[in-house]
Design a protein around this motif. Structure first.
Motif, PDB file in Angstrom:
ATOM      1  N   GLN A  82       0.830  -1.214   0.000  1.00  0.00           N
ATOM      2  CA  GLN A  82       0.000   0.000   0.000  1.00  0.00           C
ATOM      3  C   GLN A  82       0.863   1.262   0.000  1.00  0.00           C
ATOM      4  N   VAL A  83       1.954   1.237   0.762  1.00  0.00           N
ATOM      5  CA  VAL A  83       2.804   2.439   0.869  1.00  0.00           C
ATOM      6  C   VAL A  83       3.986   2.405  -0.098  1.00  0.00           C
ATOM      7  N   ASP A  84       4.006   1.398  -1.001  1.00  0.00           N
ATOM      8  CA  ASP A  84       5.116   1.271  -1.960  1.00  0.00           C
ATOM      9  C   ASP A  84       6.447   1.275  -1.202  1.00  0.00           C
ATOM     10  N   ALA A  85       6.497   0.448  -0.151  1.00  0.00           N
ATOM     11  CA  ALA A  85       7.603   0.510   0.808  1.00  0.00           C
ATOM     12  C   ALA A  85       8.945   0.113   0.205  1.00  0.00           C
ATOM     13  N   THR A  86       8.951  -0.810  -0.755  1.00  0.00           N
ATOM     14  CA  THR A  86      10.226  -1.200  -1.383  1.00  0.00           C
ATOM     15  C   THR A  86      10.850   0.002  -2.092  1.00  0.00           C
ATOM     16  N   PHE A  87      10.016   0.746  -2.808  1.00  0.00           N
ATOM     17  CA  PHE A  87      10.469   1.979  -3.483  1.00  0.00           C
ATOM     18  C   PHE A  87      11.018   2.979  -2.467  1.00  0.00           C
ATOM     19  N   LEU A  88      10.260   3.222  -1.373  1.00  0.00           N
ATOM     20  CA  LEU A  88      10.696   4.182  -0.353  1.00  0.00           C
ATOM     21  C   LEU A  88      11.986   3.735   0.320  1.00  0.00           C
ATOM     22  N   LEU A  89      12.110   2.425   0.569  1.00  0.00           N
ATOM     23  CA  LEU A  89      13.298   1.892   1.247  1.00  0.00           C
ATOM     24  C   LEU A  89      14.554   2.130   0.420  1.00  0.00           C
ATOM     25  N   PHE A  90      14.502   1.783  -0.876  1.00  0.00           N
ATOM     26  CA  PHE A  90      15.685   1.945  -1.724  1.00  0.00           C
ATOM     27  C   PHE A  90      16.004   3.423  -1.958  1.00  0.00           C
ATOM     28  N   LEU A  91      14.952   4.256  -2.009  1.00  0.00           N
ATOM     29  CA  LEU A  91      15.175   5.695  -2.161  1.00  0.00           C
ATOM     30  C   LEU A  91      15.866   6.262  -0.918  1.00  0.00           C
ATOM     31  N   LEU A  92      15.384   5.863   0.274  1.00  0.00           N
ATOM     32  CA  LEU A  92      15.985   6.325   1.527  1.00  0.00           C
ATOM     33  C   LEU A  92      17.415   5.824   1.686  1.00  0.00           C
ATOM     34  N   LEU A  93      17.665   4.583   1.256  1.00  0.00           N
ATOM     35  CA  LEU A  93      19.027   4.046   1.304  1.00  0.00           C
ATOM     36  C   LEU A  93      19.961   4.878   0.431  1.00  0.00           C
ATOM     37  N   GLY A  94      19.481   5.276  -0.736  1.00  0.00           N
ATOM     38  CA  GLY A  94      20.284   6.115  -1.630  1.00  0.00           C
ATOM     39  C   GLY A  94      20.568   7.475  -1.009  1.00  0.00           C
ATOM     40  N   ILE A  95      19.524   8.089  -0.403  1.00  0.00           N
ATOM     41  CA  ILE A  95      19.704   9.394   0.248  1.00  0.00           C
ATOM     42  C   ILE A  95      20.696   9.282   1.404  1.00  0.00           C
ATOM     43  N   ALA A  96      20.545   8.218   2.221  1.00  0.00           N
ATOM     44  CA  ALA A  96      21.446   8.010   3.365  1.00  0.00           C
ATOM     45  C   ALA A  96      22.879   7.789   2.894  1.00  0.00           C
ATOM     46  N   THR A  97      23.048   7.061   1.797  1.00  0.00           N
ATOM     47  CA  THR A  97      24.390   6.815   1.244  1.00  0.00           C
ATOM     48  C   THR A  97      25.055   8.131   0.871  1.00  0.00           C
ATOM     49  N   SER A  98      24.274   9.029   0.238  1.00  0.00           N
ATOM     50  CA  SER A  98      24.822  10.332  -0.140  1.00  0.00           C
ATOM     51  C   SER A  98      25.251  11.130   1.081  1.00  0.00           C
TER      52      SER A  98
END
Length: 275
Positions: free
Chosen positions: A65-81
């Protein structure tokens, strides 16, 4: 998912620079509407989704419902930066400000051109929203900085407003914290691991995010073209903030440069070719 992760890294890199919004990168990368829809679906209704299915199936239903896989990988990318690029970007801002601001200035111009072509039918209302977006971003970019000792309720409010700005293309969340006099306090809290300040700020950001993204989700679903015109105006107005040729109040070049000047008035020379 690898592409989403890389786009997250690009958003994180942009958010590190005060004046550049990760939302701008999300729009360029074509994931802005998906991001808003995913964040906007977070709320009390998720409990009903969980109860309807129950157990593991309920958790999986909420995850989808929250498209959590998309949000997780996006947040991982932001955190990596934040973890890997913050030092490099700070070094470039301190030592090569003209070049890094020129890069982002070009990025913003290209974004405005692309987004203007996405607006299919111009009318007076959409043109007005575009102008309102420009004026709002220019006014915010030129507000005087507050120098107050922020209380915890004030930090909560600052976090709520900053996260809204971070989601909006063209307006930087870190710049909003700077305007509200909370930027140094937040940096100091992160450095000293002051949990009271950090948790207060995070609570404000979570509150602002949940409320604001629902509004944006509704606007994009009902008034997509008008909302796009307004967002494009925000981005165009942010060109004032990312103008490469900056000097301080005395007209000299330093790391705290705040005033825009014409390229030929820049103390170190315009550097036309590289800029």
């Amino acid at each position: 998912l690898v592409a989403v992760y890389i786009k997250g890294m690009a958003m994180g890199a942009a958010d590190i620079v005060p004046g550049v919004s990760g939302g701008t990168i999300a729009l360029i990368a074509g994931i802005y509407e998906r991001l808003i829809n995913a964040l906007g679906s977070i709320g009390p209704s998720l409990w009903q989704v969980f109860r309807q299915h129950g157990g593991i199936k309920g958790l999986l239903a909420v995850w989808r419902q929250v498209d959590a896989t998309f949000l997780l990988f996006l947040l991982l990318g932001i955190a990596t930066s934040f973890a890997t690029l913050a030092g490099l970007i700070k070094h470039l801002l301190d030592n090569q400000p003209l070049l890094i601001w020129s890069f982002f200035f070009g990025l913003v111009i290209a974004t405005v051109v692309i987004l203007l072509s996405e607006i299919k039918r111009w009318n007076a209302a959409r043109a007005g929203l575009f102008v309102i977006g420009i004026v709002t971003a220019v006014v915010i970019s030129n507000l005087p900085l507050l120098a107050t000792a922020p209380s915890l309720p004030y930090l909560f409010l600052a976090g709520a407003i900053a996260i809204c700005a971070m989601i909006l293309p063209g307006i930087s969340g870190s710049f909003i914290l700077l305007l509200m006099g909370a930027y140094d306090t937040v940096l100091e809290a992160v450095h000293t691991f002051n949990l009271t300040v950090i948790l207060t700020l995070m609570a404000g950001m979570a509150t602002g995010l949940l409320i604001f993204t629902r509004v944006l989700k509704w606007l994009l679903s009902r008034y997509y073209q008008g909302t796009l015109a307004l967002l494009t105006g925000f981005i165009a107005g942010s060109l004032v903030k990312v103008w490469p040729w900056k000097v301080d109040a005395l007209g000299t070049l330093n790391n705290e440069a705040i005033n825009n000047v014409a390229p030929w008035q820049y103390p170190a020379g315009a550097h036309w070719l590289t800029t």
